[in-house]
Write an enzyme that holds these catalytic residues in place. Structure first.
Site, mmCIF file in Angstrom:
data_model
loop_
_atom_site.group_PDB
_atom_site.id
_atom_site.type_symbol
_atom_site.label_atom_id
_atom_site.label_comp_id
_atom_site.label_asym_id
_atom_site.label_seq_id
_atom_site.Cartn_x
_atom_site.Cartn_y
_atom_site.Cartn_z
ATOM 1 N N ASN A 1 0.805 -1.226 0.000
ATOM 2 C CA ASN A 1 0.000 0.000 0.000
ATOM 3 C C ASN A 1 0.834 1.270 0.000
ATOM 4 O O ASN A 1 0.362 2.328 -0.391
ATOM 5 C CB ASN A 1 -0.926 0.011 1.224
ATOM 6 C CG ASN A 1 -0.177 -0.203 2.528
ATOM 7 O OD1 ASN A 1 0.522 -1.201 2.683
ATOM 8 N ND2 ASN A 1 -0.307 0.720 3.456
ATOM 9 N N GLN B 1 -5.122 -3.400 -2.001
ATOM 10 C CA GLN B 1 -4.642 -2.425 -2.986
ATOM 11 C C GLN B 1 -4.640 -2.974 -4.416
ATOM 12 O O GLN B 1 -4.440 -2.223 -5.365
ATOM 13 C CB GLN B 1 -3.223 -1.974 -2.622
ATOM 14 C CG GLN B 1 -3.143 -1.172 -1.339
ATOM 15 C CD GLN B 1 -3.767 0.209 -1.454
ATOM 16 O OE1 GLN B 1 -3.874 0.768 -2.554
ATOM 17 N NE2 GLN B 1 -4.190 0.780 -0.341
ATOM 18 N N SER C 1 -11.365 -4.609 -0.238
ATOM 19 C CA SER C 1 -12.087 -3.478 0.353
ATOM 20 C C SER C 1 -12.719 -2.641 -0.745
ATOM 21 O O SER C 1 -12.048 -2.267 -1.723
ATOM 22 C CB SER C 1 -11.110 -2.628 1.172
ATOM 23 O OG SER C 1 -11.765 -1.509 1.712
ATOM 24 N N CYS D 1 -3.612 5.012 7.158
ATOM 25 C CA CYS D 1 -3.886 4.542 8.509
ATOM 26 C C CYS D 1 -2.770 4.905 9.482
ATOM 27 O O CYS D 1 -2.891 4.681 10.673
ATOM 28 C CB CYS D 1 -4.101 3.022 8.504
ATOM 29 S SG CYS D 1 -5.500 2.515 7.492
#
Length: 398
Positions: free
Chosen positions: A155, A183, A203, A328
């Site tokens: 990522n 990703q 996701s 994050c």
């Protein structure tokens, strides 16, 4: 200094804008078709059929069967479920897990938690490009090993891992293989069968679907404990009323991303290479991640003698949204564990900048960013006491 300002979003690895047609497709399931899929009446049947259709869309995108797709709240839940679910389901067989030193915190922090529960974890090193060696995976496997978890694409630096080879090693030794593909899904081709993948996390908001949506692929014969306890949703493996609008949106977004992948890859890769070349023309600037085996939209560089946080703040004033690494970890002052694992010195890691492009990025956006970064880097280097004289635009004061 140039005061031109325009909005340029270059943080698509953090999140993406939901496609208008996806948002429109979700609305009926928040209003008229609001039935609970677990109920028996017709209103519920409409919702149930919509969830089933989305399951088919997600499965088709990764070469799976619909019955192997389980909807979750996002990549972090999927990663937690895969690791904790396998760990406790196979505890009687062994307590050893193998992962890499460059995983997202959804994996690495979960592994740390599992260590506190009595499991043993091996964090494999990576090479200078952030790549895991499949031979190192095989060397780390012991009779106690129950799971290998290595991400599909990093990522932060965009490096694409040799997932099929790692999966083959795990399969050869009878060890389950999970990959965090958050990703990668919707951006590069994936075939869970051909790539020897037993579990895969994805996701929705990474490929222009809604936030709060995700899925875990669970391959045939894989047994894992539930993470969420309660009702019998998701065939008794993941409790909680389904997020029907989100699931509908994620399924549609992934179907569209897969259909448009070839054209988007061609166009975005050309823009990425243009951006990379422009940034690397700045003296003492270096590319992070693999130069070829990397995501089509990822550019990650380090500028010597300055800090990435300062670059971000000045880019923001010019309307450019970027990051130094994982979204994050943005509020953390800790240096990137990914770049540290790649062997970069501590003082250099702080000068990193991640720019991730999307479908809406234009050539004019790229040129604007190159120009802005050049000005900002020079300005910061002029202020930095670490900058050598030959890189200054004016003599040091005092």
């Amino acid at each position: 200094m140039n005061t031109e300002k325009r909005l340029v979003y270059m943080d698509h690895a953090a999140t993406t804008a939901t496609r208008p047609e996806v948002a429109a497709a979700m609305v009926p399931y928040m209003t008229g078709h609001f039935g609970n899929p677990s109920s028996l009446y017709d209103l519920a049947r409409v919702s149930r059929e919509a969830v089933a259709a989305a399951r088919e869309q997600v499965a088709a995108a990764i070469g799976a069967e619909p019955k192997q797709i389980y909807f979750t709240s996002g990549g972090t839940e999927s990663d937690n479920w895969a690791l904790k679910g396998v760990a406790f389901a196979r505890k009687a067989k062994g307590n050893h897990i193998i992962t890499s030193a460059v995983e997202h915190h959804a994996i690495s922090h979960t592994c740390v938690w599992l260590e506190k529960q009595g499991f043993s974890v091996t964090y494999l090193p990576v090479d200078r490009y952030g790549m895991v060696d499949p031979a190192a995976v095989e060397a780390a496997i012991t009779p106690e090993t129950i799971l290998v978890s290595v991400m599909m694409a990093n990522n932060e630096i965009g490096t694409i891992m040799p997932v099929a080879e790692i999966g083959a090693v795990a399969r050869k030794h009878g060890v389950l293989f999970h990959t965090d593909a958050v990703q990668a899904v919707g951006h590069i081709p994936i075939d869970v069968r051909a790539q020897n993948i037993d579990l895969l996390s994805l996701s929705g908001h990474k490929f222009r679907g809604p936030k709060g949506t995700g899925a875990l692929y669970i391959g045939p014969g894989v047994r894992l404990d539930p993470l969420m306890h309660g009702g019998a949703q998701e065939r008794g493996r993941r409790a909680g009323t389904e997020n029907v609008p989100g699931i509908v949106g994620m399924g549609m977004a992934l179907e569209l991303a897969t259909a448009e992948m070839e054209e988007n890859t061609r166009r975005i890769t050309a823009l990425r290479d243009r951006l990379t070349a422009g940034l690397l023309s700045i003296p003492e600037t270096y590319l992070n991640g693999h130069p070829e085996r990397r995501l089509p939209n990822n550019v990650n560089v380090v500028f010597a003698y300055i800090e990435g946080e300062s670059i971000l703040l000045m880019l923001n004033r010019r309307g450019i949204a970027a990051s130094t690494g994982s979204a994050c970890s943005t509020t953390s002052l800790e240096p990137s564990h990914v770049l540290m694992a790649c062997g970069l010195p501590h003082e250099v890691v702080h000068g990193s900048l991640r720019l991730t492009l999307g479908e809406q990025t234009t050539e004019a956006d790229v040129d604007y960013v190159i120009s802005a970064v050049m000005e900002i880097v020079q300005r910061l280097r002029d202020m930095s006491p670490l900058t050598p004289a030959e890189l200054r635009s004016r003599p040091e004061s005092g």
